[in-house]
Every structure is written in structure tokens, then in C-alpha cells.
Design an enzyme around this catalytic site. Structure first.
Site, PDB file in Angstrom:
ATOM      1  N   CYS A 218     -32.836  74.322  37.256  1.00  0.00           N
ATOM      2  CA  CYS A 218     -32.594  74.089  36.363  1.00  0.00           C
ATOM      3  C   CYS A 218     -32.765  75.775  36.469  1.00  0.00           C
ATOM      4  O   CYS A 218     -31.247  76.701  35.749  1.00  0.00           O
ATOM      5  CB  CYS A 218     -33.140  74.237  34.861  1.00  0.00           C
ATOM      6  SG  CYS A 218     -34.021  72.327  34.983  1.00  0.00           S
ATOM      7  N   HIS A 222     -29.724  78.307  35.443  1.00  0.00           N
ATOM      8  CA  HIS A 222     -29.177  79.125  33.602  1.00  0.00           C
ATOM      9  C   HIS A 222     -30.595  80.282  33.789  1.00  0.00           C
ATOM     10  O   HIS A 222     -30.540  80.496  32.352  1.00  0.00           O
ATOM     11  CB  HIS A 222     -29.799  77.763  33.475  1.00  0.00           C
ATOM     12  CG  HIS A 222     -28.398  77.076  33.222  1.00  0.00           C
ATOM     13  ND1 HIS A 222     -27.603  76.938  32.484  1.00  0.00           N
ATOM     14  CD2 HIS A 222     -28.568  75.715  33.671  1.00  0.00           C
ATOM     15  CE1 HIS A 222     -27.302  75.662  33.287  1.00  0.00           C
ATOM     16  NE2 HIS A 222     -27.180  74.827  33.563  1.00  0.00           N
ATOM     17  N   ARG A 261     -25.641  66.377  26.742  1.00  0.00           N
ATOM     18  CA  ARG A 261     -25.294  67.065  27.690  1.00  0.00           C
ATOM     19  C   ARG A 261     -25.979  67.127  28.707  1.00  0.00           C
ATOM     20  O   ARG A 261     -26.109  67.447  30.308  1.00  0.00           O
ATOM     21  CB  ARG A 261     -25.045  68.391  26.953  1.00  0.00           C
ATOM     22  CG  ARG A 261     -24.408  69.466  27.222  1.00  0.00           C
ATOM     23  CD  ARG A 261     -23.263  69.649  27.486  1.00  0.00           C
ATOM     24  NE  ARG A 261     -22.846  70.545  27.887  1.00  0.00           N
ATOM     25  CZ  ARG A 261     -21.605  71.293  29.081  1.00  0.00           C
ATOM     26  NH1 ARG A 261     -21.371  70.460  30.467  1.00  0.00           N
ATOM     27  NH2 ARG A 261     -21.056  72.253  29.617  1.00  0.00           N
ATOM     28  N   CYS A 265     -25.576  66.844  32.807  1.00  0.00           N
ATOM     29  CA  CYS A 265     -25.747  68.208  33.645  1.00  0.00           C
ATOM     30  C   CYS A 265     -26.613  67.738  35.534  1.00  0.00           C
ATOM     31  O   CYS A 265     -26.229  68.160  36.122  1.00  0.00           O
ATOM     32  CB  CYS A 265     -26.305  69.705  33.593  1.00  0.00           C
ATOM     33  SG  CYS A 265     -26.711  71.064  34.057  1.00  0.00           S
TER      34      CYS A 265
HETATM   35  C1  HEC Z   1     -25.562  74.010  39.777  1.00  0.00           C
HETATM   36  C2  HEC Z   1     -26.043  74.412  39.121  1.00  0.00           C
HETATM   37  C3  HEC Z   1     -26.881  73.595  38.008  1.00  0.00           C
HETATM   38  C4  HEC Z   1     -27.816  73.281  37.527  1.00  0.00           C
HETATM   39  C5  HEC Z   1     -28.894  73.277  38.556  1.00  0.00           C
HETATM   40  C6  HEC Z   1     -28.337  72.677  36.357  1.00  0.00           C
HETATM   41  N1  HEC Z   1     -27.133  73.239  35.777  1.00  0.00           N
HETATM   42 FE1  HEC Z   1     -26.907  73.049  33.580  1.00  0.00          FE
HETATM   43  N2  HEC Z   1     -25.561  73.427  33.650  1.00  0.00           N
HETATM   44  C7  HEC Z   1     -24.603  73.551  34.731  1.00  0.00           C
HETATM   45  C8  HEC Z   1     -22.898  74.395  34.286  1.00  0.00           C
HETATM   46  C9  HEC Z   1     -22.123  74.525  35.605  1.00  0.00           C
HETATM   47  C10 HEC Z   1     -22.583  74.070  32.889  1.00  0.00           C
HETATM   48  C11 HEC Z   1     -21.769  74.110  32.004  1.00  0.00           C
HETATM   49  C12 HEC Z   1     -21.762  75.523  31.894  1.00  0.00           C
HETATM   50  C13 HEC Z   1     -22.419  76.495  31.623  1.00  0.00           C
HETATM   51  O1  HEC Z   1     -22.429  76.146  29.721  1.00  0.00           O
HETATM   52  O2  HEC Z   1     -23.120  76.652  31.635  1.00  0.00           O
HETATM   53  C14 HEC Z   1     -24.159  73.762  32.652  1.00  0.00           C
HETATM   54  C15 HEC Z   1     -24.568  73.385  30.728  1.00  0.00           C
HETATM   55  C16 HEC Z   1     -25.847  72.976  30.932  1.00  0.00           C
HETATM   56  C17 HEC Z   1     -26.465  73.206  29.588  1.00  0.00           C
HETATM   57  C18 HEC Z   1     -24.911  73.057  28.127  1.00  0.00           C
HETATM   58  C19 HEC Z   1     -25.256  74.550  27.649  1.00  0.00           C
HETATM   59  C20 HEC Z   1     -24.599  74.734  26.219  1.00  0.00           C
HETATM   60  O3  HEC Z   1     -24.473  76.252  25.906  1.00  0.00           O
HETATM   61  O4  HEC Z   1     -23.298  73.907  25.810  1.00  0.00           O
HETATM   62  C21 HEC Z   1     -27.455  72.446  29.203  1.00  0.00           C
HETATM   63  C22 HEC Z   1     -28.246  72.540  28.047  1.00  0.00           C
HETATM   64  C23 HEC Z   1     -27.610  72.321  31.110  1.00  0.00           C
HETATM   65  N3  HEC Z   1     -26.562  72.364  31.389  1.00  0.00           N
HETATM   66  C24 HEC Z   1     -29.297  72.443  31.051  1.00  0.00           C
HETATM   67  C25 HEC Z   1     -29.941  72.124  32.293  1.00  0.00           C
HETATM   68  C26 HEC Z   1     -30.943  71.740  32.194  1.00  0.00           C
HETATM   69  C27 HEC Z   1     -32.416  71.126  31.863  1.00  0.00           C
HETATM   70  C28 HEC Z   1     -30.958  71.898  34.169  1.00  0.00           C
HETATM   71  C29 HEC Z   1     -32.089  70.988  34.946  1.00  0.00           C
HETATM   72  C30 HEC Z   1     -32.745  69.901  34.601  1.00  0.00           C
HETATM   73  C31 HEC Z   1     -29.874  72.299  34.680  1.00  0.00           C
HETATM   74  N4  HEC Z   1     -29.322  72.291  33.863  1.00  0.00           N
HETATM   75  C32 HEC Z   1     -28.741  72.614  35.730  1.00  0.00           C
HETATM   76  C33 HEC Z   1     -24.933  73.888  35.666  1.00  0.00           C
HETATM   77  C34 HEC Z   1     -26.419  73.334  36.279  1.00  0.00           C
END
Ligand code: HEC
Length: 304
Positions: A218, A222, A261, A265
Site C-alpha cells: 500500500c 500511497h 473501496r 484497490c
Molecule cells: C498499484 C498502486 C496501488 C497500490 C499498491 C494500492 N493502491 Fe490504493 N489506490 C490506487 C489508485 C490508483 C487509487 C485511486 C486514486 C486515489 O485516490 O489514490 C487508489 C485508491 C485508494 C483508496 C481511496 C482513496 C480515496 O480518497 O478515495 C484507498 C482507501 C486505498 N486506495 C487504500 C489502499 C490500501 C489499504 C492498499 C494496500 C492494501 C492500497 N490502496 C494499495 C492505487 C494503489
């Protein structure tokens, strides 16, 4: 003299107690401070700090595509805090938020009587609790998420559980988030015991553990990746990432919970997300929520 002595001893025991009550979050507070420092430095001026934070981003975009000089509380709106073009669209949508009528629907669910005459209000007499979850239950020695607490309330009243991701669950949470935001309350996560501290540490470990073929965590996206563009969106920061749920996503055409969400992701990375009511999910949320401590609750919100 006696009252003075008494007062002094009450004061010292109080001081001792509060010292004791806070010691378990020393590391968590340090983690949060460092996270704030990192994001403030990163988004102070993305173009100027290209070499440190954005070595692979196109210069044009770094010059014109980002808001500058961001401070801690600015990160509450996720990537819209720095993504200039997306922010304009976001603000336009927020003028007539598509979730508006859901807040009233959620309020109806709150007071609607169960078959036994109780209601969700019986379990949650104060609806301004959006910033208090997930919390560490010191009797059960485990983290309880808002979604799990709501379903436990339903079940203990012989009602059927709700889908954790959408529908009534998201609608009801929209009402709680709105009430919490109206009351101007903040994310207020506590780490009261040693077991709670361990739960926090496990959640943190999950967040930083690289998984799958691409070895992504994550944090890769992020924290280190926050601000970089993936397809046509800039990645949101861990800081303030969960202060605004549930969200109405244009892609869903409706409201969804944080669990929805996050699962999406994780699936997008070709991995299996933790179950909504699992220990892993609860502890992951606990860590994430702690990182947003002191930031205002500003849900529900909209996302693409
Ligand atoms: C390959 C890249 C990638 C990884 C690894 C990843 N994410 Fe994401 N995530 C994204 C993208 C692209 C979005 C949509 C754009 C944004 O709001 O960041 C997102 C959105 C989110 C959101 C919504 C944010 C919002 O403001 O609405 C959350 C919560 C989230 N991720 C949690 C996680 C968690 C917890 C993990 C690990 C388990 C994780 N992500 C791993 C790419 C990733």
C-alpha cells in the site's frame, strides 16, 4: 492542609494515570509526525523537489499540475489537495453532491424500529462517532470497525446483517459521517493498551508489506507513489485517506464503504483483499485511521 495534601495526591495520581494511558501510542505518534513531515516536504513544491520525490515525472506536469505549499490539514481531501485539474472537477461536483438525499435515508435507518422495538439509535445513541472508529475494544482485546459494530448491533437485535460494502450499510454510514462532520469532530483513534499497540503494529506491517508479482505494498502507491499519476488519476496520500468515507463514486453510480473501496484497490493489484470483518482488515484500518488522527471528518464525499 489536609485538603491541600489530598488535592496534591489526586493530581499526582491523575498525572500518573494519564502518563500510563498514553504511553502505548508513543511509536504511533512518532510515525504520524514523520508522515506529516514527509507529505508537507513532498508537496511543498513538487517541481523544485523533483529529484527527491518525483524523479520520473514529466517536468511540465510538475510545474503546472500541482498545488504547492500544502500543510497537514490540506490532505483531508485526498489527491484533490494537490491534483489541480481533478480538483476543479471535484469542486464542481460538490456543488450538487450526488449523495445528498442518502443522508436523509441514512437518518431514517437510524431511527427505524427493529422487530423487537429497538433501533440502531439504541446501539449508537450518539451519531457523531465517525471519528471514533475503528477502536480497540479492551474487553474483547480486538479492533472493531464501524461496519462490524453496525452489523453486530443488527445481529444482537435478531436482525439480518447488511452487506458491508454498499446499500444500507453505506447509506447509514453516510448519515453518521455527515453528523460527525456537522459536529466538527476529528479522527480520534486511541491506543489504550499493549494489545492495542500490537494491533496497530500489525496493521502498519500489512500496509508496508510488499505482495504479489509486482511486489507492491500500500505504501508503494500511497506514500512513496502519492502524487504520481496512474492512468488518469494522481495517487492519494495515506494521510487523510479515510476521513471522508463512505464515498459516492461516479464509477459505481452510488455510495460505497471504505471496505468496498479498499477491496477494489487490492483486487486491482491482482491480490486477494482481507475479508471485511477479519482481524487483518480491522487492524489495517486501525493503522490507517490513526495516521489521520486530528484531521476533521469530512464525509461523505465524491470520487471518480
Ligand atoms: C498499484 C498502486 C496501488 C497500490 C499498491 C494500492 N493502491 Fe490504493 N489506490 C490506487 C489508485 C490508483 C487509487 C485511486 C486514486 C486515489 O485516490 O489514490 C487508489 C485508491 C485508494 C483508496 C481511496 C482513496 C480515496 O480518497 O478515495 C484507498 C482507501 C486505498 N486506495 C487504500 C489502499 C490500501 C489499504 C492498499 C494496500 C492494501 C492500497 N490502496 C494499495 C492505487 C494503489
Amino acid at each position: 492542609m489536609l485538603t491541600r495534601l489530598l488535592k496534591a495526591s489526586v493530581l499526582t495520581s491523575f498525572a500518573f494515570f494519564s502518563l500510563n494511558a498514553t504511553q502505548f501510542d508513543v511509536q504511533a505518534q512518532k510515525d504520524k509526525k514523520e508522515l506529516v513531515k514527509y507529505f508537507e516536504a513532498k508537496f511543498q513544491d513538487p517541481y523544485k523537489n523533483k529529484n527527491t520525490f518525483f524523479p520520473y515525472s514529466p517536468e511540465e506536469e510538475l510545474k503546472d499540475g500541482y498545488e504547492k505549499g500544502l500543510k497537514h490539514m490540506d490532505f483531508g481531501i485526498g489527491s484533490y489537495s494537490y491534483a489541480k485539474d481533478a480538483k476543479e472537477q471535484y469542486e464542481a461536483i460538490k456543488e450538487f453532491p450526488p449523495y445528498e438525499d442518502k443522508i436523509e435515508d441514512g437518518e431514517e435507518l437510524y431511527t427505524k424500529e427493529f422487530a423487537n422495538g429497538n433501533s440502531l439509535k439504541t446501539c449508537f445513541p450518539d451519531p457523531t462517532i465517525g471519528g471514533d472508529y475503528p477502536y480497540f475494544d479492551t474487553n474483547r482485546k480486538e479492533v472493531i470497525s464501524l461496519t462490524t459494530a453496525i452489523n453486530e448491533c443488527l445481529e444482537s437485535n435478531n436482525e439480518k446483517k447488511w452487506n458491508a460494502k454498499k446499500g444500507k450499510m453505506a447509506t447509514f454510514q453516510a448519515f453518521l459521517a455527515y453528523s460527525t462532520a456537522e459536529a466538527q469532530k476529528k479522527m480520534n483513534i486511541k491506543i489504550p493498551t499493549k494489545e492495542a499497540q500490537e494491533a496497530y503494529e500489525r496493521g502498519k506491517e500489512y500496509y508496508y508489506t510488499q505482495r504479489g508479482y509486482l511486489k507492491l505494498s500500500c505504501a508503494t502507491c500511497h506514500i512513496q507513489g502519492a502524487g504520481q499519476r496512474v492512468r488518469n488519476e494522481k495517487l492519494s496520500p495515506l494521510l487523510g485517506q479515510i476521513t471522508h468515507f463512505p464515498v459516492y463514486r461516479l464509477k459505481w453510480g452510488g455510495l460505497g464503504t471504505l471496505e468496498r473501496r479498499m477491496s477494489g484497490c487490492v483486487k486491482d493489484q491482482g491480490q486477494v483483499p482481507p475479508k471485511n470483518d477479519s482481524k487483518q482488515m480491522h487492524e489495517l484500518l486501525y493503522f490507517m485511521a490513526y495516521m489521520s488522527n486530528d484531521m476533521p471528518i469530512d464525509g461523505p464525499d465524491v470520487r471518480k
